[in-house]
Design an enzyme around this catalytic site. Structure first.
Site, PDB file in Angstrom:
ATOM      1  N   SER A 133      20.893  62.031 -12.128  1.00  0.00           N
ATOM      2  CA  SER A 133      21.896  61.548 -13.084  1.00  0.00           C
ATOM      3  C   SER A 133      22.747  60.411 -12.539  1.00  0.00           C
ATOM      4  CB  SER A 133      22.814  62.700 -13.503  1.00  0.00           C
ATOM      5  OG  SER A 133      23.402  63.286 -12.356  1.00  0.00           O
TER       6      SER A 133
ATOM      7  N   HIS B 138      30.095  63.200 -11.955  1.00  0.00           N
ATOM      8  CA  HIS B 138      29.782  61.764 -11.979  1.00  0.00           C
ATOM      9  C   HIS B 138      31.045  60.908 -11.993  1.00  0.00           C
ATOM     10  CE1 HIS B 138      26.617  64.132 -14.031  1.00  0.00           C
ATOM     11  NE2 HIS B 138      25.878  63.513 -13.131  1.00  0.00           N
TER      12      HIS B 138
ATOM     13  N   ASP C 189      33.445  63.378 -15.007  1.00  0.00           N
ATOM     14  CA  ASP C 189      33.201  64.711 -15.581  1.00  0.00           C
ATOM     15  C   ASP C 189      33.097  65.803 -14.521  1.00  0.00           C
ATOM     16  OD1 ASP C 189      30.851  64.085 -14.376  1.00  0.00           O
ATOM     17  OD2 ASP C 189      29.626  64.080 -16.186  1.00  0.00           O
TER      18      ASP C 189
END
Ligand SMILES: *[C@@H]1O[C@H](CO)[C@@H](O)[C@H](O)[C@H]1NC(C)=O
Ligand SMILES: *[C@@H]1O[C@H](CO)[C@@H](O)[C@H](O)[C@H]1NC(C)=O
Ligand SMILES: *[C@@H]1O[C@H](CO)[C@@H](O)[C@H](O)[C@H]1NC(C)=O
Ligand SMILES: *[C@@H]1O[C@H](CO)[C@@H](O)[C@H](O)[C@H]1NC(C)=O
Length: 370
Positions: free
Chosen positions: A42, A339, A336
């Site tokens: 991610s 990240h 979040d």
């Protein structure tokens, strides 16, 4: 006359030689990378998880794209800033079926991806699968050229050998190892599989590799909610010592592996990028740099043992709680809990792309040189 011209040229050449990390990048012309092929999780996913496993939703993407853009951030990721620096468009995800354009590269990264295959892992796109997808992509592009098909959204065949191959993966393996096994003993296996992927891409013609080491997982705010705080010790920045020790050991062994890869793959230019130091430096200097407490999360709420993910609603003690964005994401480092915000990604990317923390210390525009 000719002589004077040559002298002028030589003087010009030496005056444009740039100084990087104390070493002179003499006689190193820019590489003009025509494409990027990226592999990872991610940290560099630009749409795969969203396309394959669950659409991204606001407030993701709100700062830069003004809509969810398949990225776990309010805006651009480090890979987006790298593409900008190379004068290339943002990478389309291989798994995305709409609106893609692969003329300057492909992004094989998927949120949640690990280096190793995990039988109990809901995300099947581990690194070995990503490189298999790359094979398939290359074979199919070759086929379409041979058939004389419209290739206006595809890379040219020579791009495969001239591209920059970027890899940023390992964090999910490490976090799992810390929660499940509490040990560093899996690192050699992780790195063997990592090296196999590089060998694989080299065999397919890849020559320039840009490898990010692992960021400080002990500083991820979300993990702090799930560890037993009485059992852990913390540094002056609030990061978990044992977790960062895992990262540092991984990075040490990764660097050794890169040195070995350089011997095994004589035509490869492999740049090792010390992302850990950049990210940790940001956390350590957060206040001076105008950021708020690095352990604070812009989007996501932890309450009574329940974590409400960014953009989601949960019922906590009979009360519906929605995790929306903080007012000013540009003052936060963590978007979040896992990240970074675009502001943090921008700061980090600026320190990565000029090569000051790379081995060898050359900027991304020249990463085809050894
Ligand atoms: C790289 O960029 C950063 C941030 O702009 C700067 O602090 C650093 O001095 C630069 N390093 C080199 C070697 O140019
Ligand atoms: C190829 O497709 C693009 C749009 O996808 C179109 O603009 C272009 O004219 C096509 N080229 C040829 C040679 O058909
Ligand atoms: C794909 O992107 C490239 C680079 O941005 C652009 O030149 C090309 O026209 C695009 N192709 C199509 C079919 O949109
Ligand atoms: C946390 O660790 C302490 C010390 O080992 C232990 O007594 C306690 O039960 C643990 N708490 C939880 C929730 O596991």
């Amino acid at each position: 006359m000719k002589c004077v011209k040559m002298l002028v040229l030589a003087m010009f050449a030496s005056s444009v030689a740039i100084i990087v990390g104390g070493a002179e990048v003499k006689g190193m012309p820019p590489c003009s990378f025509p494409a990027i092929f990226n592999f990872g999780d991610s940290n560099s996913d630009t749409g795969a998880y969203s396309a394959a496993l669950g659409a991204s939703r606001l407030p993701d993407g709100k700062t830069f794209f003004g809509k969810p853009a398949g990225r776990a951030s309010d805006g651009r990721l480090i890979i987006d800033f790298m593409a900008e620096q190379l004068g290339l468009p943002y990478l389309s995800s291989y798994l995305n079926s709409l609106g893609t354009n692969y003329s300057h590269g492909v992004n094989f990264a998927v949120g949640g991806a690990t280096i190793r295959r995990m039988n109990d892992q809901p995300i099947p796109f581990y690194l070995g699968i990503q490189t298999t997808q790359y094979d398939q992509f290359k074979a199919r592009v070759t086929n379409l050229y041979n058939q004389g098909k419209n290739t206006s959204r595809l890379p040219r065949l020579e791009h495969f050998s001239k591209a920059l191959y970027t890899i940023d993966i390992g964090q999910n393996d490490a976090v799992r190892a810390m929660f499940l096994h509490n040990s560093q003993e899996q690192i050699p296996d992780m790195l063997n599989q990592f090296a196999q992927a590089v060998h694989h891409l080299y065999k397919q013609g890849g020559r320039a590799f840009w490898i990010h080491n692992m960021g400080p997982i002990g500083c991820l705010p979300i993990n702090q909610n799930f560890i037993n705080r009485t059992e852990e010790s913390f540094d002056q920045n609030g990061c978990t010592n044992r977790w960062n020790a895992m990262t540092l050991e991984y990075n040490k062994q990764l660097k050794d592996k890169v040195i070995k890869l350089r011997r095994e793959l004589p035509q490869a230019a492999i740049t090792y990028v010390d992302v850990y130091t950049v990210k940790y430096g940001l956390i350590r200097n957060a206040k001076n740099l105008g950021f708020t407490d690095p352990m604070k999360i812009c989007c996501g709420i932890y309450e009574n043992g329940v974590y409400v993910q960014c953009g989601k609603k949960e019922n906590i003690n009979g009360k519906e709680v929605y995790a929306g964005s903080c007012e000013n994401p540009s003052t936060y480092i963590s978007w979040d809990g896992i990240h970074h915000t675009e502001a943090a990604n921008y700061w980090i990317a600026n320190r990565i792309i000029n090569g000051s923390l790379s081995d060898p210390p050359i900027p991304i525009t020249r990463a085809c040189h050894k």
